[in-house]
Design a protein around this motif. Structure first.
Motif, PDB file in Angstrom:
ATOM      1  N   PHE A 126      -0.412  -6.176  -7.821  1.00 31.64           N
ATOM      2  CA  PHE A 126      -0.515  -5.311  -6.642  1.00 31.64           C
ATOM      3  C   PHE A 126       0.855  -5.115  -6.002  1.00 31.64           C
ATOM      4  CE2 PHE A 126      -0.846  -4.613  -2.085  1.00 31.64           C
ATOM      5  CZ  PHE A 126      -1.659  -3.489  -2.045  1.00 31.64           C
ATOM      6  N   PHE A 127       1.681  -6.167  -6.029  1.00 33.70           N
ATOM      7  CA  PHE A 127       2.975  -6.118  -5.364  1.00 33.70           C
ATOM      8  C   PHE A 127       4.100  -5.634  -6.278  1.00 33.70           C
ATOM      9  CE2 PHE A 127       0.458  -9.174  -2.911  1.00 33.70           C
ATOM     10  CZ  PHE A 127       0.556  -8.590  -1.658  1.00 33.70           C
ATOM     11  N   SER A 128       3.761  -5.042  -7.411  1.00 31.71           N
ATOM     12  CA  SER A 128       4.794  -4.505  -8.293  1.00 31.71           C
ATOM     13  C   SER A 128       5.539  -3.380  -7.579  1.00 31.71           C
ATOM     14  CB  SER A 128       4.180  -3.977  -9.597  1.00 31.71           C
ATOM     15  OG  SER A 128       3.432  -2.801  -9.328  1.00 31.71           O
ATOM     16  N   ASN A 154       3.635  -0.027  -7.719  1.00 33.42           N
ATOM     17  CA  ASN A 154       2.447   0.056  -6.878  1.00 33.42           C
ATOM     18  C   ASN A 154       2.819   0.113  -5.403  1.00 33.42           C
ATOM     19  OD1 ASN A 154      -0.503   0.164  -6.833  1.00 33.42           O
ATOM     20  ND2 ASN A 154      -0.329  -1.755  -5.698  1.00 33.42           N
ATOM     21  N   MET A 155       3.832  -0.643  -5.006  1.00 34.51           N
ATOM     22  CA  MET A 155       4.241  -0.607  -3.594  1.00 34.51           C
ATOM     23  C   MET A 155       4.769   0.779  -3.230  1.00 34.51           C
ATOM     24  SD  MET A 155       3.199  -3.427  -2.516  1.00 34.51           S
ATOM     25  CE  MET A 155       3.725  -3.243  -0.843  1.00 34.51           C
ATOM     26  N   ALA A 156       5.478   1.423  -4.150  1.00 31.34           N
ATOM     27  CA  ALA A 156       5.957   2.792  -3.898  1.00 31.34           C
ATOM     28  C   ALA A 156       4.770   3.736  -3.734  1.00 31.34           C
ATOM     29  CB  ALA A 156       6.864   3.249  -5.036  1.00 31.34           C
ATOM     30  N   TYR A 157       3.749   3.567  -4.553  1.00 31.72           N
ATOM     31  CA  TYR A 157       2.543   4.398  -4.474  1.00 31.72           C
ATOM     32  C   TYR A 157       1.828   4.189  -3.135  1.00 31.72           C
ATOM     33  CZ  TYR A 157      -2.075   6.253  -5.590  1.00 31.72           C
ATOM     34  OH  TYR A 157      -3.256   6.962  -5.570  1.00 31.72           O
ATOM     35  N   VAL A 158       1.709   2.941  -2.713  1.00 23.52           N
ATOM     36  CA  VAL A 158       1.043   2.633  -1.451  1.00 23.52           C
ATOM     37  C   VAL A 158       1.814   3.254  -0.281  1.00 23.52           C
ATOM     38  CG1 VAL A 158       0.444   0.762   0.154  1.00 23.52           C
ATOM     39  CG2 VAL A 158      -0.107   0.546  -2.275  1.00 23.52           C
ATOM     40  N   LYS A 159       3.141   3.094  -0.282  1.00 22.57           N
ATOM     41  CA  LYS A 159       3.955   3.658   0.797  1.00 22.57           C
ATOM     42  C   LYS A 159       3.831   5.180   0.842  1.00 22.57           C
ATOM     43  CE  LYS A 159       7.233  -0.140   0.906  1.00 22.57           C
ATOM     44  NZ  LYS A 159       8.583  -0.603   0.578  1.00 22.57           N
TER      45      LYS A 159
END
Length: 89
Positions: free
Chosen positions: A57-59, A62-67
């Motif tokens: 989840f913290f890759s 994925n973090m770029a996608y969440v942001k």
């Protein structure tokens, strides 16, 4: 040299797989465990890396996608939904 017995609990399937592996490489289980003990004592450390698997989840991707998703929601794109909680049974 006096011998001592070392007892460890492991999953049945893991033990069977380990016994098979040892047999396939020409060792018995006791010899393989003695090799491990000698390596620990010689190197004064566990002779292989022990690491906690990182949570995907913290890759970075994925973090770029969440942001990006959060920015889109704040800009009025998309729909925010209420949290749906499921009772554990």
């Amino acid at each position: 040299m006096a011998l001592a017995t070392l007892t460890a609990r492991v999953d049945e399937k893991d033990k069977a797989s380990f016994d098979t592996f040892c047999s396939n490489v020409g060792l018995n289980t006791s010899t393989a465990i003695n090799l491990f003990v000698k390596a620990v004592l010689r190197e004064n450390r566990i002779p292989f890396e022990i690491a906690q698997a990182t949570d995907p989840f913290f890759s970075e991707a994925n973090m770029a996608y969440v942001k990006k998703s959060v920015q889109e929601l704040r800009a009025g794109k998309g729909t925010a939904h209420e949290l749906i909680e499921v009772d554990d049974e």
